[in-house]
Enzyme design. Structure first.
Site, short mmCIF file in Angstrom:
data_model
loop_
_atom_site.label_atom_id
_atom_site.label_comp_id
_atom_site.label_asym_id
_atom_site.label_seq_id
_atom_site.Cartn_x
_atom_site.Cartn_y
_atom_site.Cartn_z
N ASP A 67 43.22 7.97 -0.89
CA ASP A 67 43.23 7.04 0.29
C ASP A 67 43.59 7.60 1.61
O ASP A 67 43.86 9.01 1.81
CB ASP A 67 44.43 5.79 0.32
N ASN A 136 56.36 -1.58 -1.79
CA ASN A 136 56.11 -3.13 -2.16
C ASN A 136 55.28 -3.13 -3.32
O ASN A 136 54.45 -4.28 -3.42
CB ASN A 136 55.73 -3.69 -0.97
N HIS A 138 52.55 -1.37 -4.09
CA HIS A 138 51.05 -0.91 -3.88
C HIS A 138 50.91 0.43 -4.44
O HIS A 138 51.82 1.28 -4.52
CB HIS A 138 50.70 -0.88 -2.33
N GLU A 143 47.07 -3.46 -1.40
CA GLU A 143 48.42 -3.87 -1.08
C GLU A 143 48.53 -5.28 -1.77
O GLU A 143 47.64 -5.93 -2.26
CB GLU A 143 48.09 -4.38 0.40
#
Length: 235
Positions: A67, A136, A138, A143
């Protein structure tokens, strides 16, 4: 998913590094999808040390960037490009023709994602995917949301991701990222998930419940037949 816990970061990193070496010895032109951040740094440093005495082993290795933050110049220390150049590409002498990665500041991010998706499809499957776990839940910039994207796409970043250590000190945080999608990741033949750092206790706890939900993208790794989850005790 095979869960392994280690006493310290060094032990986890060395174990992951040996796993990579094992795969590389079986397939010289191994294609690795590589994450950035604190979790995999020790593994990459381990590989860099091995390279000094086993250069021939690495000469056909291929790297795919997982990414990238949107809008940062590629020379910015917070960019994924800068990180990979410093920790993996330069130390292992990965030439441009053996590297696939999103541009850091493309004129059209959507077209850049389409370019990377096409290249991945043309070059063949990813052999090994090295991932970190976000606070979180991800993986990459996939996400938490009510649905997930299968292929390379532009991702709107959550507030939690904008507080990531790589960009937390920037006055103007990246508002979007570019990332491989869940299908790209799950198509890899083998996955190593590295879990290290504070603030991830809730995410790893939910992950271990084996409930698959787009609210915790990492939970989709339970659908893959060959995942090793490596974590550090009380990290």
């Amino acid at each position: 998913m095979n869960n392994l816990s280690f006493d310290n970061y060094g032990e986890m990193s060395a174990y992951a590094g040996h796993m990579v070496l094992s795969e590389l010895k079986k397939k010289k032109d191994l294609r690795i999808c590589a994450a950035t951040g604190n979790s995999p740094t020790g593994t990459y440093e381990f590989l860099a040390r091995q390279y000094l005495n086993q250069q021939e082993l690495f000469k056909e290795l291929q790297i795919v960037k997982l990414d990238e933050w949107g809008g940062l110049p590629n020379t910015h220390p917070g960019s994924c490009e800068y990180y990979l150049q410093e920790h993996l590409l330069k130390p292992l002498d990965i030439s441009n023709n053996r590297y696939t990665g999103f541009g850091t500041n493309p004129q059209n991010a959507r077209q850049e994602c389409e370019r990377i998706q096409q290249k991945i499809e043309n070059d063949g499957s990813i052999d090994l995917c090295i991932l970190g776990l976000g606070k979180n839940g991800h993986i990459g910039f996939n996400e938490p949301y009510h649905h997930l994207q299968p292929f390379c796409h532009v991702a709107q970043l959550t507030e939690a991701s904008q507080k990531h250590g790589m960009v937390k000190d920037l006055n103007q945080k990246p508002s979007f990222g570019m990332t491989l999608g869940m299908q790209n990741i799950l198509s890899a033949k083998k996955i190593i998930l590295l879990v290290y750092g504070p603030g991830k206790e809730e995410a790893i706890s939910i992950l271990k419940e084996k409930i698959i939900t787009p609210q915790l993208p990492a939970s989709f790794l339970w659908l893959h037949p060959n995942v090793d989850c490596l974590s550090v005790k009380n990290s």
